[in-house]
Design a protein around this motif. Structure first.
Motif, PDB file in Angstrom:
ATOM      1  N   UNK A  14      23.737  80.556  55.265  1.00 45.03           N
ATOM      2  CA  UNK A  14      24.954  81.297  54.945  1.00 45.03           C
ATOM      3  C   UNK A  14      26.122  80.747  55.756  1.00 45.03           C
ATOM      4  N   UNK A  15      25.857  80.446  57.016  1.00 43.73           N
ATOM      5  CA  UNK A  15      26.913  79.951  57.912  1.00 43.73           C
ATOM      6  C   UNK A  15      27.473  78.599  57.452  1.00 43.73           C
ATOM      7  N   UNK A  16      26.604  77.705  56.960  1.00 47.24           N
ATOM      8  CA  UNK A  16      27.102  76.392  56.557  1.00 47.24           C
ATOM      9  C   UNK A  16      27.519  76.365  55.084  1.00 47.24           C
ATOM     10  N   UNK A  17      27.353  77.480  54.398  1.00 50.78           N
ATOM     11  CA  UNK A  17      27.905  77.601  53.058  1.00 50.78           C
ATOM     12  C   UNK A  17      27.020  77.125  51.926  1.00 50.78           C
ATOM     13  N   UNK A  18      25.718  77.124  52.113  1.00 51.15           N
ATOM     14  CA  UNK A  18      24.810  76.734  51.030  1.00 51.15           C
ATOM     15  C   UNK A  18      24.703  77.914  50.063  1.00 51.15           C
ATOM     16  N   UNK A  19      24.930  77.676  48.776  1.00 48.63           N
ATOM     17  CA  UNK A  19      24.895  78.789  47.827  1.00 48.63           C
ATOM     18  C   UNK A  19      23.502  79.397  47.732  1.00 48.63           C
ATOM     19  N   UNK A  20      23.464  80.694  47.458  1.00 51.46           N
ATOM     20  CA  UNK A  20      22.170  81.364  47.337  1.00 51.46           C
ATOM     21  C   UNK A  20      21.477  80.892  46.066  1.00 51.46           C
ATOM     22  N   UNK A  21      20.196  81.117  46.016  1.00 53.78           N
ATOM     23  CA  UNK A  21      19.414  80.707  44.860  1.00 53.78           C
ATOM     24  C   UNK A  21      18.593  79.472  45.146  1.00 53.78           C
ATOM     25  N   UNK A  24      19.298  77.047  48.298  1.00 56.97           N
ATOM     26  CA  UNK A  24      18.879  77.614  49.583  1.00 56.97           C
ATOM     27  C   UNK A  24      17.358  77.621  49.703  1.00 56.97           C
ATOM     28  N   UNK A  25      16.668  77.977  48.642  1.00 57.10           N
ATOM     29  CA  UNK A  25      15.199  77.998  48.676  1.00 57.10           C
ATOM     30  C   UNK A  25      14.656  76.590  48.890  1.00 57.10           C
ATOM     31  N   UNK A  26      15.216  75.608  48.199  1.00 58.58           N
ATOM     32  CA  UNK A  26      14.762  74.216  48.352  1.00 58.58           C
ATOM     33  C   UNK A  26      15.006  73.724  49.770  1.00 58.58           C
ATOM     34  N   UNK A  97      10.285  83.214  52.314  1.00 57.17           N
ATOM     35  CA  UNK A  97      10.931  83.168  51.007  1.00 57.17           C
ATOM     36  C   UNK A  97      11.482  84.529  50.604  1.00 57.17           C
ATOM     37  N   UNK A  98      10.892  85.590  51.108  1.00 52.43           N
ATOM     38  CA  UNK A  98      11.366  86.928  50.767  1.00 52.43           C
ATOM     39  C   UNK A  98      12.838  87.115  51.107  1.00 52.43           C
ATOM     40  N   UNK A  99      13.297  86.473  52.147  1.00 51.73           N
ATOM     41  CA  UNK A  99      14.686  86.628  52.566  1.00 51.73           C
ATOM     42  C   UNK A  99      15.649  85.820  51.711  1.00 51.73           C
ATOM     43  N   UNK A 100      15.150  84.905  50.912  1.00 51.78           N
ATOM     44  CA  UNK A 100      15.999  83.954  50.214  1.00 51.78           C
ATOM     45  C   UNK A 100      16.120  84.189  48.717  1.00 51.78           C
ATOM     46  N   UNK A 101      15.225  84.973  48.141  1.00 50.62           N
ATOM     47  CA  UNK A 101      15.225  85.139  46.692  1.00 50.62           C
ATOM     48  C   UNK A 101      16.368  86.043  46.257  1.00 50.62           C
ATOM     49  N   UNK A 102      16.818  85.801  45.050  1.00 49.53           N
ATOM     50  CA  UNK A 102      17.819  86.648  44.406  1.00 49.53           C
ATOM     51  C   UNK A 102      17.211  87.137  43.099  1.00 49.53           C
ATOM     52  N   UNK A 103      17.840  88.069  42.430  1.00 50.82           N
ATOM     53  CA  UNK A 103      17.275  88.509  41.145  1.00 50.82           C
ATOM     54  C   UNK A 103      17.168  87.382  40.117  1.00 50.82           C
ATOM     55  N   UNK A 104      18.055  86.392  40.217  1.00 51.40           N
ATOM     56  CA  UNK A 104      18.029  85.282  39.254  1.00 51.40           C
ATOM     57  C   UNK A 104      17.038  84.194  39.632  1.00 51.40           C
TER      58      UNK A 104
END
Length: 146
Positions: A14-21, A24-26, A97-104
């Protein structure tokens, strides 16, 4: 450890600006499996005979030809083993991974966990059977490759 790693990597991404989804998971899974892949590749490089590379260079091959024709074939088994280990570790990394997943974007272990919480369905049983079969195939192929 996975909880701390998941929270730390979430905060850092989040701090370095990597988009969620998926990005970030990769990134997080790559960071988590890198030490294991590195150790496998390093163990093969420690037993690598530098004289083979020197002989190729003496016989007229340039650096790319030497890498493609001498070094890469020797490292192939450790690279494939590293890929298998990375896949298995990444697939089993549920907690971080639980902290990184989004609904999409979600992963198969998260889907299985969510489905088990709501009740065991035939789809989850079939998916688990397929996954067990894949792990057996990966194990057998890994034995032949390495």
């Amino acid at each position: 450890m996975p909880v701390i790693a998941g929270l730390a990597l979430l905060r850092y991404s989040v701090r370095i600006g990597i988009p969620s989804g998926h990005p970030r998971i990769i990134l997080v899974h790559s960071i988590l499996v890198f030490p294991f892949v590195f150790l496998i590749a390093r163990s093969r490089l420690l037993t690598f005979d530098d004289r083979l590379e020197q002989a190729s260079r003496v016989l007229g091959a340039n650096r790319p030809e030497t890498f493609l024709n001498v070094v890469l074939p020797i490292l192939t088994s450790s690279i494939i083993a590293g890929i298998f280990i990375a896949f298995i570790i990444s697939f089993g990394e549920f907690t971080a991974t639980q902290f990184l997943v989004t609904p999409d974007t979600t992963t198969v272990p998260i889907i299985i966990y969510n489905q088990i919480q709501t009740g065991l369905s035939p789809e989850i049983s079939a998916l688990a059977t397929v996954l067990v079969g894949l792990m057996i195939v990966f194990g057998v192929v890994g034995d032949f490759v390495t």
